[in-house]
Design an enzyme around this catalytic site. Structure first.
Site, PDB file in Angstrom:
ATOM      1  N   SER A  79       0.807  -1.222   0.000  1.00 13.91           N
ATOM      2  CA  SER A  79       0.000   0.000   0.000  1.00 13.91           C
ATOM      3  C   SER A  79       0.838   1.269   0.000  1.00 13.91           C
ATOM      4  O   SER A  79       1.568   1.538  -0.938  1.00 13.91           O
ATOM      5  CB  SER A  79      -0.974  -0.038   1.185  1.00 13.91           C
ATOM      6  OG  SER A  79      -1.865   1.034   1.154  1.00 13.91           O
ATOM      7  N   ALA A 386     -10.064   8.892   8.231  1.00 15.32           N
ATOM      8  CA  ALA A 386      -9.602  10.230   7.844  1.00 15.32           C
ATOM      9  C   ALA A 386      -8.548  10.155   6.745  1.00 15.32           C
ATOM     10  O   ALA A 386      -8.403  11.079   5.942  1.00 15.32           O
ATOM     11  CB  ALA A 386      -9.054  10.957   9.069  1.00 15.32           C
ATOM     12  N   ASN A 387      -7.826   9.017   6.653  1.00 15.63           N
ATOM     13  CA  ASN A 387      -6.772   8.874   5.638  1.00 15.63           C
ATOM     14  C   ASN A 387      -7.310   8.681   4.223  1.00 15.63           C
ATOM     15  O   ASN A 387      -6.536   8.603   3.269  1.00 15.63           O
ATOM     16  CB  ASN A 387      -5.831   7.724   6.008  1.00 15.63           C
ATOM     17  CG  ASN A 387      -6.532   6.369   6.073  1.00 15.63           C
ATOM     18  OD1 ASN A 387      -7.513   6.111   5.383  1.00 15.63           O
ATOM     19  ND2 ASN A 387      -6.015   5.485   6.918  1.00 15.63           N
ATOM     20  N   PRO A 513      -2.542   2.986  21.891  1.00 12.84           N
ATOM     21  CA  PRO A 513      -1.273   2.326  21.584  1.00 12.84           C
ATOM     22  C   PRO A 513      -1.182   1.974  20.108  1.00 12.84           C
ATOM     23  O   PRO A 513      -2.188   1.630  19.479  1.00 12.84           O
ATOM     24  CB  PRO A 513      -1.316   1.067  22.446  1.00 12.84           C
ATOM     25  CG  PRO A 513      -2.772   0.781  22.625  1.00 12.84           C
ATOM     26  CD  PRO A 513      -3.457   2.117  22.644  1.00 12.84           C
ATOM     27  N   SER A 514       0.023   2.066  19.559  1.00 15.97           N
ATOM     28  CA  SER A 514       0.241   1.625  18.186  1.00 15.97           C
ATOM     29  C   SER A 514      -0.003   0.124  18.096  1.00 15.97           C
ATOM     30  O   SER A 514       0.196  -0.607  19.067  1.00 15.97           O
ATOM     31  CB  SER A 514       1.680   1.941  17.766  1.00 15.97           C
ATOM     32  OG  SER A 514       2.026   1.237  16.597  1.00 15.97           O
ATOM     33  N   GLY A 515      -0.425  -0.328  16.939  1.00 17.76           N
ATOM     34  CA  GLY A 515      -0.635  -1.756  16.755  1.00 17.76           C
ATOM     35  C   GLY A 515       0.625  -2.504  16.377  1.00 17.76           C
ATOM     36  O   GLY A 515       0.645  -3.732  16.357  1.00 17.76           O
ATOM     37  N   THR A 516       1.699  -1.772  16.056  1.00 19.17           N
ATOM     38  CA  THR A 516       2.895  -2.426  15.524  1.00 19.17           C
ATOM     39  C   THR A 516       4.197  -2.091  16.234  1.00 19.17           C
ATOM     40  O   THR A 516       5.180  -2.800  16.084  1.00 19.17           O
ATOM     41  CB  THR A 516       3.069  -2.055  14.034  1.00 19.17           C
ATOM     42  OG1 THR A 516       3.105  -0.619  13.915  1.00 19.17           O
ATOM     43  CG2 THR A 516       1.919  -2.588  13.198  1.00 19.17           C
TER      44      THR A 516
END
Length: 558
Positions: A79, A386-387, A513-516
């Site tokens: 992506s 929003a992206n 929290p970030s997922g990665t």
């Protein structure tokens, strides 16, 4: 090194041939100790570390196909990531994201050391009651990255190792492969499972809507499109041959000279709040950007004072929901309609939808799969992150009612509105966010309303906002509830955020929290950019001190 297909297709076998799997797997051996996790967008990492993973996703796709007795898709793409990265994701029977339980199997399978592979495959078959006598069919697609062709071949090897049949569509956008999967599993009711079938379905619906549009006067239908030097450029050029001459598309960043996603594309524009580098923009010229695999789109323009205006996923959802609600009112249909947002949606968009348009708004956790799932609860569910990734879902009952009314309604006004809704349904790729489909829908709506991009932008004004991230020792220190809008842990953090928000007009802030990676993402909005920046900074300090921040203390913005 790869094993070739014999006669173009591998026929299904009645039981798992572990000798063949082991033979193929040796050609795609997993580096010891390497681990990864299947996320919302599948696996993503440096391309050189993906060979064993994509091979194993070919294996998993066969098992999923046998279990569901349907076609499963495998897309090789990363992506909006940099060109040196790549990734892979599986597509479920109706073109949707992979089921959560199978995401866990994907992670387990990708991380299994070579001697464990047979056991993991057997466990999946046992837990999911996979009937190995069922045939399997897998469709494969890839983006334009230099690593994608070889990785696609690794997927083919995985499918072949378990005796699955396959079709390799080659270079396609991610949404196009989602479309193919849905077409194949609905016996062609959704459309023809070819790239040409995709173009024909969308262009036919677009031209039917345009017949009722305001004739082009002020360049409403001229559009510059930044394709992020990705697959979207190739496919948009092919699509142009199917579209009417009244829509003039000028393609920029078409891959002829620039790097994929480098200083261009929807993600760059959204994050940096500025146009792609080297894109020539006239005053008030309507422009848009795709991301690398063409499932996101954002619009933008520069005004006479040189100010940059971004129309992101929130603005797109507002435009589409306004249009659909007006049509539904005209038809007299009593169908439920809602917009699904995440906590990142700008507060002004939520207020406009609820207070001005009287459209219900629901909030879901960040991630397309959560939005998609929530949208299914309504007759018409509109979701956009929003992206710029989003689409519209119509329930089967709603679609049947609309098509029946378009065919049988005696009242001319109601029948015409129903026909417009019917064409809108056919123009939308309901399987996943689709930049090409969304572009055509947006252009049709603007033409039907006779609006410029500036008139669309004027529906509401975004509240100033700021996004930051704070490095922490362990992101699991943060736990959230209420669709990620409230922090449950660590103790005292939400109370601190509440106190900070109370001091500022029109303020809102949340952390997640970030997922990665071990970072905490901070979002803040307020009545002025200075207040939004200060609020984001103060919340970042609270996270740093209460949630185990590492490294330097967050510094003030600017």
């Amino acid at each position: 090194m790869h094993l070739d297909l014999v006669g173009g297709e591998i026929q299904p076998e009645e039981e798992m041939d572990f000798d063949t799997v082991a033979k193929y797997s040796a050609l795609h051996a997993k580096p010891p100790g390497l681990s990864s996790q299947y996320g919302t967008a599948g696996f993503r990492t440096k391309a050189e570390n993906l060979d064993h993973t994509v091979f194993r996703m070919g294996l998993l796709a066969v098992l999923r196909s046998k279990q569901t007795t349907s076609t499963i898709g495998v897309m090789v793409t990363a992506s909006h990531n940099p060109e040196e990265d790549n990734g892979v994701k599986l597509i479920d029977p109706l073109g949707e994201m992979l089921a959560p339980a199978w995401e866990e199997y994907a992670t387990c399978l990708a991380n299994a050391e070579e001697p464990e592979l047979q056991t993991v495959l057997s466990d999946i078959c046992q837990k999911e009651k996979v009937d190995l006598q069922h045939s399997a069919f897998v469709v494969i697609g890839r983006d334009t990255r230099s690593s994608s062709k070889e990785l696609s071949q690794s997927v083919i090897d995985g499918v072949s190792a378990l005796g699955g049949q396959l079709q390799d569509y080659g270079l396609v956008t991610t949404p196009q492969l989602h479309y193919m999967v849905c077409c194949r599993n609905t016996n062609g009711n959704y459309g023809r499972a070819t790239v040409e079938g995709y173009y024909q379905k969308l262009s036919k619906a677009f031209m039917a809507l345009m017949k009722q549009a305001v004739t082009e006067r002020d360049g409403h239908l001229c559009l510059k499109v930044d394709c992020a030097n990705g697959i979207g450029a190739l496919k948009l050029k092919e699509m142009e041959h199917y579209l009417p001459k009244c829509l003039r598309i000028y393609i920029d960043n078409d891959g002829s000279k620039g790097k994929l996603n480098h200083l261009c594309g929807a993600d760059f524009v959204k994050v940096h709040q500025k146009p792609p580098v080297d894109l020539e923009m006239k005053i008030n010229e309507k422009c848009s950007s795709f991301d690398g695999d063409a499932d996101r789109i954002v619009y933008y323009y520069n005004d006479a004072a040189g100010r940059f205006h971004l129309l992101d996923g929130d603005k797109i959802a507002t435009l589409i929901s306004t249009f659909l609600k007006e049509l539904l009112v005209k038809t007299g249909q009593t169908l439920t309609l809602a917009v699904i947002q995440t906590a990142y949606a700008n507060g002004s968009s939520t207020h406009y939808l609820e207070e001005t348009m009287k459209v219900p708004v629901q909030c879901a956790k960040t991630g397309v799969k959560h939005l998609h799932h929530k949208a299914k609860e309504f007759d018409v569910g509109i979701y956009f992150e929003a992206n710029g990734h989003g689409t519209v879902l119509f329930s089967k009952a709603a679609e049947d009612k609309i098509r029946h009314q378009a065919e049988n309604e005696k009242d001319n006004r109601k029948r015409e509105a129903a026909k417009m809704l019917e064409n809108t349904i056919d123009l939308i790729n309901q399987t996943v966010g689709d930049a090409i489909s969304d572009l055509l829908l947006i252009e049709a709506i603007l033409a039907l309303k006779g609006w410029t991009v500036q008139q669309w932008d004027a529906l509401y004004t975004d509240l100033p906002n700021r996004q930051l991230k704070v490095k922490v020792a362990d992101r699991r220190a943060i736990d959230t509830t209420d669709a990620e809008r409230q922090a449950v842990t660590p103790p005292g953090l939400q109370e601190k955020i509440n106190a900070l928000v109370k001091k500022i007009k029109q303020a809102r802030a949340f952390v997640r929290p970030s997922g990665t990676e071990d970072v905490v993402r901070v979002y803040a909005e307020a009545d002025t950019q200075e207040n939004a920046d200060n609020l984001a900074h103060e919340v970042s300090l609270a996270v740093y001190h209460l949630a185990g921040g590492v490294g330097e203390e967050p510094k003030p913005i600017g």
